[in-house]
Structures are given as C-alpha cells and as structure tokens.
Design a protein around this motif. Structure first.
Motif, PDB file in Angstrom:
ATOM      1  N   SER A  54       0.802  -1.091  -0.073  1.00 54.45           N
ATOM      2  CA  SER A  54       0.183   0.011   0.021  1.00 54.45           C
ATOM      3  C   SER A  54       0.860   1.375  -0.217  1.00 54.45           C
ATOM      4  O   SER A  54       0.367   2.440  -0.677  1.00 54.45           O
ATOM      5  N   ILE A  55       2.131   1.545   0.599  1.00 56.50           N
ATOM      6  CA  ILE A  55       2.712   2.483   0.810  1.00 56.50           C
ATOM      7  C   ILE A  55       3.466   2.852  -0.504  1.00 56.50           C
ATOM      8  O   ILE A  55       3.427   3.959  -1.150  1.00 56.50           O
ATOM      9  N   VAL A  56       4.064   1.678  -1.166  1.00 58.04           N
ATOM     10  CA  VAL A  56       4.549   1.981  -2.759  1.00 58.04           C
ATOM     11  C   VAL A  56       3.438   2.275  -3.717  1.00 58.04           C
ATOM     12  O   VAL A  56       3.706   3.199  -4.563  1.00 58.04           O
ATOM     13  N   ALA A  57       2.451   1.595  -3.668  1.00 58.60           N
ATOM     14  CA  ALA A  57       1.167   2.098  -4.359  1.00 58.60           C
ATOM     15  C   ALA A  57       0.806   3.402  -4.230  1.00 58.60           C
ATOM     16  O   ALA A  57       0.419   3.927  -5.465  1.00 58.60           O
ATOM     17  N   ALA A  58       0.728   3.880  -3.149  1.00 60.66           N
ATOM     18  CA  ALA A  58       0.303   5.113  -2.938  1.00 60.66           C
ATOM     19  C   ALA A  58       1.226   6.313  -3.416  1.00 60.66           C
ATOM     20  O   ALA A  58       0.833   7.320  -4.166  1.00 60.66           O
ATOM     21  N   ALA A  59       2.435   5.905  -3.315  1.00 63.17           N
ATOM     22  CA  ALA A  59       3.580   6.886  -3.810  1.00 63.17           C
ATOM     23  C   ALA A  59       3.544   6.994  -5.261  1.00 63.17           C
ATOM     24  O   ALA A  59       3.583   7.941  -6.084  1.00 63.17           O
ATOM     25  N   LEU A  60       3.478   5.728  -5.895  1.00 58.79           N
ATOM     26  CA  LEU A  60       3.302   5.261  -7.448  1.00 58.79           C
ATOM     27  C   LEU A  60       2.015   6.181  -7.984  1.00 58.79           C
ATOM     28  O   LEU A  60       1.989   6.626  -8.932  1.00 58.79           O
ATOM     29  N   ALA A  61       0.787   6.047  -7.268  1.00 59.53           N
ATOM     30  CA  ALA A  61      -0.301   6.618  -7.704  1.00 59.53           C
ATOM     31  C   ALA A  61      -0.514   8.100  -7.856  1.00 59.53           C
ATOM     32  O   ALA A  61      -1.106   8.826  -8.397  1.00 59.53           O
ATOM     33  N   HIS A  62       0.483   8.707  -6.754  1.00 55.74           N
ATOM     34  CA  HIS A  62       0.278  10.185  -6.586  1.00 55.74           C
ATOM     35  C   HIS A  62       1.688  10.847  -7.169  1.00 55.74           C
ATOM     36  O   HIS A  62       1.777  12.270  -7.041  1.00 55.74           O
ATOM     37  N   SER A  63       2.623  10.418  -7.390  1.00 56.56           N
ATOM     38  CA  SER A  63       3.754  10.713  -7.815  1.00 56.56           C
ATOM     39  C   SER A  63       4.382  10.377  -9.162  1.00 56.56           C
ATOM     40  O   SER A  63       4.752   9.294  -9.522  1.00 56.56           O
ATOM     41  N   PRO A  64       4.149  11.479 -10.086  1.00 55.75           N
ATOM     42  CA  PRO A  64       4.554  11.050 -11.468  1.00 55.75           C
ATOM     43  C   PRO A  64       6.358  10.960 -11.424  1.00 55.75           C
ATOM     44  O   PRO A  64       6.605  10.034 -12.243  1.00 55.75           O
ATOM     45  N   ALA A  65       6.964  11.575 -10.576  1.00 55.93           N
ATOM     46  CA  ALA A  65       8.466  11.208 -10.407  1.00 55.93           C
ATOM     47  C   ALA A  65       8.614   9.726  -9.984  1.00 55.93           C
ATOM     48  O   ALA A  65       9.577   9.204 -10.480  1.00 55.93           O
ATOM     49  N   ALA A  66       7.995   9.208  -9.176  1.00 56.04           N
ATOM     50  CA  ALA A  66       8.062   7.783  -8.621  1.00 56.04           C
ATOM     51  C   ALA A  66       7.701   6.996  -9.895  1.00 56.04           C
ATOM     52  O   ALA A  66       8.417   6.012 -10.181  1.00 56.04           O
ATOM     53  N   ARG A  67       6.700   7.176 -10.539  1.00 49.94           N
ATOM     54  CA  ARG A  67       6.386   6.512 -11.751  1.00 49.94           C
ATOM     55  C   ARG A  67       7.518   6.353 -12.791  1.00 49.94           C
ATOM     56  O   ARG A  67       7.838   5.504 -13.351  1.00 49.94           O
ATOM     57  N   THR A  68       7.932   7.694 -12.939  1.00 52.46           N
ATOM     58  CA  THR A  68       9.067   7.684 -13.963  1.00 52.46           C
ATOM     59  C   THR A  68      10.294   7.054 -13.674  1.00 52.46           C
ATOM     60  O   THR A  68      11.071   6.353 -14.421  1.00 52.46           O
ATOM     61  N   GLU A 109       8.678  -9.656 -18.228  1.00 53.73           N
ATOM     62  CA  GLU A 109       8.344 -10.002 -17.001  1.00 53.73           C
ATOM     63  C   GLU A 109       9.629 -10.047 -15.954  1.00 53.73           C
ATOM     64  O   GLU A 109       9.312  -9.417 -14.931  1.00 53.73           O
ATOM     65  N   LEU A 110      10.432 -10.658 -16.230  1.00 55.27           N
ATOM     66  CA  LEU A 110      11.608 -10.793 -15.471  1.00 55.27           C
ATOM     67  C   LEU A 110      12.343  -9.215 -15.343  1.00 55.27           C
ATOM     68  O   LEU A 110      12.643  -8.878 -14.050  1.00 55.27           O
ATOM     69  N   GLN A 111      12.157  -8.329 -16.318  1.00 57.69           N
ATOM     70  CA  GLN A 111      12.682  -6.986 -16.094  1.00 57.69           C
ATOM     71  C   GLN A 111      11.941  -6.248 -15.238  1.00 57.69           C
ATOM     72  O   GLN A 111      12.451  -5.309 -14.457  1.00 57.69           O
ATOM     73  N   ARG A 112      10.545  -6.428 -15.448  1.00 53.15           N
ATOM     74  CA  ARG A 112       9.687  -5.839 -14.519  1.00 53.15           C
ATOM     75  C   ARG A 112       9.938  -6.073 -13.168  1.00 53.15           C
ATOM     76  O   ARG A 112       9.783  -5.184 -12.463  1.00 53.15           O
ATOM     77  N   ALA A 113      10.024  -7.366 -12.988  1.00 53.17           N
ATOM     78  CA  ALA A 113      10.317  -7.790 -11.592  1.00 53.17           C
ATOM     79  C   ALA A 113      11.465  -7.240 -11.005  1.00 53.17           C
ATOM     80  O   ALA A 113      11.641  -6.766  -9.946  1.00 53.17           O
ATOM     81  N   ALA A 114      12.621  -7.098 -11.807  1.00 57.46           N
ATOM     82  CA  ALA A 114      13.857  -6.690 -11.278  1.00 57.46           C
ATOM     83  C   ALA A 114      13.829  -5.347 -10.938  1.00 57.46           C
ATOM     84  O   ALA A 114      14.452  -4.648 -10.219  1.00 57.46           O
ATOM     85  N   GLY A 115      13.177  -4.677 -12.065  1.00 58.92           N
ATOM     86  CA  GLY A 115      13.046  -3.131 -11.856  1.00 58.92           C
ATOM     87  C   GLY A 115      12.036  -2.631 -10.628  1.00 58.92           C
ATOM     88  O   GLY A 115      12.319  -1.874  -9.855  1.00 58.92           O
ATOM     89  N   LEU A 137      10.495   4.460 -11.610  1.00 55.45           N
ATOM     90  CA  LEU A 137      10.103   3.008 -11.590  1.00 55.45           C
ATOM     91  C   LEU A 137      10.263   2.381 -13.189  1.00 55.45           C
ATOM     92  O   LEU A 137      10.792   1.341 -13.553  1.00 55.45           O
ATOM     93  N   ALA A 138       9.926   3.339 -14.089  1.00 51.46           N
ATOM     94  CA  ALA A 138       9.863   3.098 -15.625  1.00 51.46           C
ATOM     95  C   ALA A 138      11.453   2.807 -15.898  1.00 51.46           C
ATOM     96  O   ALA A 138      11.516   1.830 -16.802  1.00 51.46           O
ATOM     97  N   ASP A 139      12.069   3.841 -15.471  1.00 51.40           N
ATOM     98  CA  ASP A 139      13.367   3.941 -15.945  1.00 51.40           C
ATOM     99  C   ASP A 139      14.213   2.720 -15.314  1.00 51.40           C
ATOM    100  O   ASP A 139      15.096   2.137 -15.922  1.00 51.40           O
ATOM    101  N   LEU A 140      13.978   2.310 -13.984  1.00 46.30           N
ATOM    102  CA  LEU A 140      14.713   0.959 -13.417  1.00 46.30           C
ATOM    103  C   LEU A 140      14.212   0.026 -14.162  1.00 46.30           C
ATOM    104  O   LEU A 140      15.000  -0.908 -14.412  1.00 46.30           O
TER     105      LEU A 140
END
Length: 132
Positions: free
Chosen positions: A15-29, A90-96, A31-34
């Motif tokens: 829930s904490i990570v999901a909330a950060a990703l839901a409300h922070s474009p920087a966090a989503r960026t 799928e493995l890249q996503r999990a590692a990211g 995550l996508a980069d990683l």
C-alpha cells in the motif's frame, strides 16, 4: 480521482509503494526507468521457462487436460522462441520493482512520522500489530 496504479498491482506493490506511485509522477518515472535498465541473462529466461512449464501449455494442451509436469510432447508447449520475449519483459519488470523497492526503503529510512500518523503496519510503530 483515477489511480495511476492498477488496483490489481496494489497487492504486489504494497500500500505505501502503491500510494507513492499513484500520486507521484516522479516515482512512476523512476520505476519505469529502473524497469527499462534491467538486463536479464538468457540463462535466467530459459530457466524461468523450464521451471514454469504450466504457464506455456498451448490452448489445445489445456483443453486436453495435459499435465505439464507429467507425460508431454513438445507440441504441448508454446515454443521457447515465442515465449522468450514476454518472459524477458516480465523478469525485467520484476527486477525493476525490486530495485525501486530498495531505493524506496533507503529514501524513507530516516523518515519520522508525526505521532498518530504512522503507517499501521510499520514494525517501527509500537502498536503495529493492533487490528480493529
């Protein structure tokens, strides 16, 4: 307000990570980069395919009730060459995600919450096992 995180991902993320990703474009960026920077060795992809045979049964094999760990024929499975790219993603996503979780844990390691605003499941909270 629409969440930027699929509801089905919240359980995987927490829930904490999901909330950060839901409300922070920087966090989503981040995550996508990683996720995009992860490299998955070919042997890891092949190992995943071999260990998860049940995920690669053909529709015909599924209809026939083939046991993927019993007697099978090569034509009962999606060929590795067709499964390879989706497995790699799928493995890249999990590692990211693991890299993001590690970054997130480091980023919030020194955060001190105001009394009464602690996350209820935070083991640092003296009453973290209290349930209603």
């Amino acid at each position: 307000m629409s969440l930027a995180v699929a509801e089905t991902d919240v359980a995987d993320l927490g829930s904490i990570v999901a909330a950060a990703l839901a409300h922070s474009p920087a966090a989503r960026t981040l995550l996508a980069d990683l996720e995009s920077r992860q490299t998955v060795p070919e042997d890891a992809v092949r190992d995943y395919y071999d260990r998860n045979r049940d995920r690669y049964l053909t529709p015909d094999a599924l209809r026939r009730g083939i046991d993927p760990f019993g007697r099978t024929a090569p034509e009962d499975f999606v060929p590795y060459d067709r499964a390879r790219e989706p497995i790699t993603r799928e493995l890249q996503r999990a590692a990211g995600r693991r890299a993001f979780f590690a970054w997130f844990d480091r980023a919030r390691a020194d955060v001190e919450y105001a009394a009464g605003h602690e996350h209820p499941g935070d083991p640092g909270h003296p009453d973290h096992e209290h349930r209603h």
